[in-house]
Design an enzyme around this catalytic site. Structure first.
Site, PDB file in Angstrom:
ATOM      1  CG  ASP A 180      -6.937  -6.139   3.579  1.00 50.14           C
ATOM      2  OD1 ASP A 180      -7.957  -5.721   4.137  1.00 50.14           O
ATOM      3  OD2 ASP A 180      -6.874  -6.408   2.363  1.00 50.14           O
ATOM      4  CE  LYS A 237       4.996 -18.100   2.039  1.00 49.45           C
ATOM      5  NZ  LYS A 237       4.370 -19.391   2.420  1.00 49.45           N
ATOM      6  CG  ASP A 253     -11.819  -9.038   5.564  1.00 49.27           C
ATOM      7  OD1 ASP A 253     -11.729  -8.089   6.367  1.00 49.27           O
ATOM      8  OD2 ASP A 253     -12.258  -8.907   4.412  1.00 49.27           O
ATOM      9  CE1 TYR A 308      -2.583  -3.335   1.623  1.00 50.31           C
ATOM     10  CE2 TYR A 308      -4.294  -1.687   1.321  1.00 50.31           C
ATOM     11  CZ  TYR A 308      -3.923  -2.995   1.524  1.00 50.31           C
ATOM     12  OH  TYR A 308      -4.892  -3.968   1.636  1.00 50.31           O
ATOM     13  CG  ASP A 316       1.889 -20.502   4.552  1.00 51.47           C
ATOM     14  OD1 ASP A 316       2.479 -20.016   5.538  1.00 51.47           O
ATOM     15  OD2 ASP A 316       2.443 -21.278   3.750  1.00 51.47           O
TER      16      ASP A 316
HETATM   17  C1  IPM Z   1      -9.775  -2.527   4.647  1.00 51.67           C
HETATM   18  C2  IPM Z   1     -10.100  -2.473   3.185  1.00 51.67           C
HETATM   19  C3  IPM Z   1      -9.141  -1.530   2.470  1.00 51.67           C
HETATM   20  C4  IPM Z   1      -7.737  -2.077   2.624  1.00 51.67           C
HETATM   21  C5  IPM Z   1      -9.489  -1.304   0.987  1.00 51.67           C
HETATM   22  C6  IPM Z   1     -10.841  -0.651   0.847  1.00 51.67           C
HETATM   23  C7  IPM Z   1      -8.447  -0.502   0.272  1.00 51.67           C
HETATM   24  O1  IPM Z   1     -10.085  -3.749   2.636  1.00 51.67           O
HETATM   25  O2  IPM Z   1      -9.769  -1.478   5.307  1.00 51.67           O
HETATM   26  O3  IPM Z   1      -9.531  -3.624   5.150  1.00 51.67           O
HETATM   27  O4  IPM Z   1      -7.311  -2.946   1.880  1.00 51.67           O
HETATM   28  O5  IPM Z   1      -7.063  -1.609   3.538  1.00 51.67           O
HETATM   29 MG    MG Z   2      -9.928  -5.286   4.070  1.00 53.16          MG
END
Ligand code: IPM
Ligand code: MG
Length: 354
Positions: free
Chosen positions: A245, A188, A249, A134, A221
């Protein structure tokens, strides 16, 4: 005492609905705050793109810099191929402009929502928020990606000692305040020897300064597999940007769903509460969205700003609502719409008034 000035940026898709729900919750919790509450709003995403030609106008970034805290909804333009020109990623822009180097993402199981393993868990992903893939990202110009020739695309992943040190320190400080007091660095380094090697060197060095916190390391992983198998063994996961990220999730899905995932972007000066999920355009405007992610993120923001009582009450209201099927939204097997669910949370908050 000066008021608590929060800026909301509703965004696209379900963003406006979940932001409206969050604002209602904040007002319901206002009697528990130490100061007056002042909430303003600015447009980002498609409404801003239409009106001003950018998904995040500079005036909005300036307003975010002046606010005590920001509440950020999701945006829709992120699809590939891009659905519109001029689409900067607002969360990327804000993370950079406000130097929000840490993204703190708790995930835990809830009473009434049995975790897939049957074992209760409570963990935190501490995600580096400015580097990795990023870094220097500018969606309009390509940023850290380029094509040296047609058919070949390269992406740069930036890891610095300073960036790794401040997220590692943040992760260890978070762990110090918890029962298990354990940090697991996720990497990794068997493949990305230099970049994740540097990340690990720094994490190990920081670990030496926190003798009261246990420290270990796990390949990313394997971490994904272990999270699914026994999330209860984790405490704080120290992650580079994209691994954090992805794993955040995964962890929130184990807790019941992405709709439950709180997320706070933190810097030395600024803080931004952000829904962890996307803008879900398919259910936008239907009163179906679960607003809990943005509500819990806002509770984290309040706690960070010293408003412990209001934060605790909001979290307790959410825990109580989620415990019973009849007070849940449809993503969690309930029948309530966004507004009816928010009504319930407001009632619970009303009951906890001083
Ligand atoms: C998050 C989202 C963002 C990220 C996207 C929208 C760029 O997935 O905040 O987790 O990857 O950071
Ligand atoms: Mg995300």
């Amino acid at each position: 005492m000066s008021p608590l000035r929060l800026l909301t940026l509703p965004g696209d898709g379900i963003g406006p609905e979940i932001t409206e729900a969050t604002v209602r919750i904040l007002h319901a919790a206002a009697p528990l705050l130490s100061r007056e509450l002042s909430i303003s709003r600015a447009e980002i995403g498609f409404p801003a793109l239409k009106a001003e030609g950018t998904t995040i106008p500079e005036a909005v970034t300036a307003a975010a810099q002046k606010a005590d805290g920001v509440i950020l909804g999701p945006v829709s333009h992120n699809a590939y191929p891009p659905v519109a020109e001029g689409g900067l990623n607002p969360s990327g822009v804000l993370r950079k402009a406000l130097e929000l180097y840490a993204n703190i993402r708790p995930a835990r199981s809830y009473d009434g929502l049995p975790p897939p393993t049957g074992q209760a868990f409570d963990l935190i992903v501490a995600r580096e928020n400015l580097e990795g893939f990023y870094a220097d990202r500018n969606m309009a110009q390509g940023g850290g990606e380029f094509m040296p020739e047609p058919g070949v695309a390269l992406a740069m992943r930036k890891i610095t000692e300073a960036g790794s040190r401040r997220i590692a320190e943040a992760a260890f400080k978070v762990a110090q305040g918890r029962t298990k007091k354990h940090v697991t660095a996720i990497h990794k380094a068997n493949v990305m020897r230099m970049s994740d090697g540097l990340f690990l060197d720094v994490a190990r060095d920081v670990a030496r300064g926190f003798p009261d916190v246990d420290y270990d390391e796990l390949l990313v992983d394997a971490a994904a597999a272990h999270l699914v198998r026994h999330p209860q063994k984790f405490d704080v996961l120290l992650c580079t940007n994209m691994f954090g990220d992805i794993l955040s999730d995964l962890a929130s899905e184990l807790s019941g769903g992405l709709g439950l995932a709180g997320s706070l972007n933190l810097g030395a000066v600024h803080a931004v509460a952000q829904a962890q999920h996307g803008s879900a355009p398919d259910i936008a405007g239907q009163d179906r969205a679960n607003p809990t992610s943005l509500i819990l993120s806002s509770a984290m923001l309040l706690r960070h700003l010293g408003e412990t009582r209001a934060a605790t009450a909001i979290e307790a209201a959410v825990t109580r609502a989620i415990a019973a099927e009849k007070t849940r939204t449809s993503d969690l097997g309930g029948a309530l719409g966004t507004q009816a669910y928010t009504d319930i949370l407001c009632c619970y908050l009303e009951e906890s008034k001083p």
